[in-house]
Design an enzyme around this catalytic site. Structure first.
Site, PDB file in Angstrom:
ATOM      1  N   GLU A 163       4.688   5.546  10.092  1.00 51.43           N
ATOM      2  CA  GLU A 163       5.647   5.168   9.054  1.00 51.43           C
ATOM      3  C   GLU A 163       5.514   6.103   7.858  1.00 51.43           C
ATOM      4  O   GLU A 163       4.553   6.007   7.087  1.00 51.43           O
ATOM      5  CB  GLU A 163       5.401   3.726   8.622  1.00 51.43           C
ATOM      6  CG  GLU A 163       5.722   2.696   9.687  1.00 51.43           C
ATOM      7  CD  GLU A 163       7.163   2.220   9.599  1.00 51.43           C
ATOM      8  OE1 GLU A 163       7.954   2.879   8.905  1.00 51.43           O
ATOM      9  OE2 GLU A 163       7.480   1.196  10.202  1.00 51.43           O
TER      10      GLU A 163
ATOM     11  N   ARG B 202       0.516 -12.680   6.951  1.00 50.79           N
ATOM     12  CA  ARG B 202       1.135 -11.359   7.082  1.00 50.79           C
ATOM     13  C   ARG B 202       0.132 -10.269   7.421  1.00 50.79           C
ATOM     14  O   ARG B 202       0.387  -9.409   8.269  1.00 50.79           O
ATOM     15  CB  ARG B 202       1.867 -11.001   5.780  1.00 50.79           C
ATOM     16  CG  ARG B 202       2.518  -9.617   5.797  1.00 50.79           C
ATOM     17  CD  ARG B 202       3.400  -9.433   4.595  1.00 50.79           C
ATOM     18  NE  ARG B 202       2.669  -9.683   3.358  1.00 50.79           N
ATOM     19  CZ  ARG B 202       3.273  -9.894   2.181  1.00 50.79           C
ATOM     20  NH1 ARG B 202       4.581  -9.901   2.101  1.00 50.79           N
ATOM     21  NH2 ARG B 202       2.539 -10.103   1.102  1.00 50.79           N
TER      22      ARG B 202
ATOM     23  N   ARG C 294       1.614   5.492   6.759  1.00 53.09           N
ATOM     24  CA  ARG C 294       1.042   4.332   7.421  1.00 53.09           C
ATOM     25  C   ARG C 294       1.000   4.604   8.912  1.00 53.09           C
ATOM     26  O   ARG C 294       2.026   4.898   9.528  1.00 53.09           O
ATOM     27  CB  ARG C 294       1.866   3.068   7.141  1.00 53.09           C
ATOM     28  CG  ARG C 294       1.105   1.786   7.463  1.00 53.09           C
ATOM     29  CD  ARG C 294       1.944   0.562   7.205  1.00 53.09           C
ATOM     30  NE  ARG C 294       2.760   0.222   8.364  1.00 53.09           N
ATOM     31  CZ  ARG C 294       3.830  -0.581   8.323  1.00 53.09           C
ATOM     32  NH1 ARG C 294       4.213  -1.093   7.179  1.00 53.09           N
ATOM     33  NH2 ARG C 294       4.506  -0.838   9.427  1.00 53.09           N
TER      34      ARG C 294
END
Length: 278
Positions: free
Chosen positions: A250, A204, A233
């Protein structure tokens, strides 16, 4: 301090593996956090000292309701991040006016021919401006397929964005820089989407040290947002010529990669405690 950890009862929230990490760190900072479903009509949000938006991951299908909820909650308690930020950031048309280098984006218009003026890119990424997790997103080298998907989205009344596929994400990856209260916490190389390789817990993300030009762009991006942000983010990629560009900012419900950096949960909690006292 009693703070709502804003989530949902939708199965999507089952993927929120940061909840207990965050709540444990909050408790260590003197904050009692409670998971709360954002659309539960029984909740009295005024009973909380604040609400922190974390995993309301079903809002995509009901964005107008979610934005109205944010403004309503902010009228009775503190909301992180603020409602105006949520309203602005949940529609990617913000990329048009942010004033920083971004991935080139073509915006097909309602009533036009989506295929008539597509740029001459080798591969296209076609997606709606209100989306998350590559939902309703198509990657294709077929110009007709790109135009067809854009037409389908437009017919559904959705704003459409078309971008070139950036091959560098498969080598260098997409870099996410995490900030709490404007302070840099950590950065990760994220597993690239749209490659056909499934994301797993193992692939990930990996910690990365951003290059100077990536740091500079991230700071420039955050400087363009006037609100005080609990978390942010900044997602960057490199263009074929090496220039870093913003692919997404984000500010609503980003995954924070708290598992990747040991100090991040405490910095998140400390920042929240500081903002609650301000």
């Amino acid at each position: 301090m009693r703070v709502a950890y804003v989530t949902t009862d939708h199965p999507a929230a089952e993927h929120d593996d940061e909840r207990e990490i965050a709540l444990t760190a909050w408790l260590g900072a003197g904050i009692e956090g409670s998971p709360v479903n954002w659309h539960d009509p029984r909740v009295d949000w005024s009973e909380f000292d604040a609400a922190v938006v974390r995993s309301p991951w079903d809002y995509i299908d009901r964005r107008d309701e979610f934005v109205a909820w944010a403004h309503r909650v902010e009228s009775v308690t503190r909301l992180f991040n603020p409602a105006p930020v949520i309203e602005w950031n949940t529609d990617k048309t913000y990329l048009r006016t942010l004033g920083v280098p971004t991935v080139p984006t073509h915006w097909p218009t309602q009533g036009g021919d989506p295929g008539a003026d597509l740029p001459g890119w080798d591969e296209f990424v076609v997606k709606p401006a209100v989306s998350a997790g590559a939902r309703d997103t198509v990657r294709t080298a077929d110009r007709g397929a790109a135009a067809g998907h854009a037409a389908t989205l437009l017919a559904a009344g959705r704003t459409v964005m078309v971008q070139p596929y950036i091959p560098s994400v498969e080598q260098e990856g997409e870099l996410s820089l995490l900030y709490f209260g404007g302070r840099f916490s950590h950065a990760v190389r994220r597993h690239p989407m749209l490659t056909g390789v499934a994301e797993t817990a193992e692939n990930r993300a990996t910690l990365r040290d951003p290059d100077d030009d990536q740091f500079a762009l991230a700071e420039r991006v955050l400087a363009a947002v006037p609100e005080n942000l609990l978390y942010a983010r900044v997602d960057l990629v490199r263009m074929p010529d090496g220039e870093p560009v913003l692919i997404e900012l984000e500010l609503t419900e980003p995954y924070l990669f708290l598992r990747e950096e040991l100090a991040a949960p405490d910095l998140f909690a400390e920042t929240l405690a500081e903002m609650l006292k301000a």
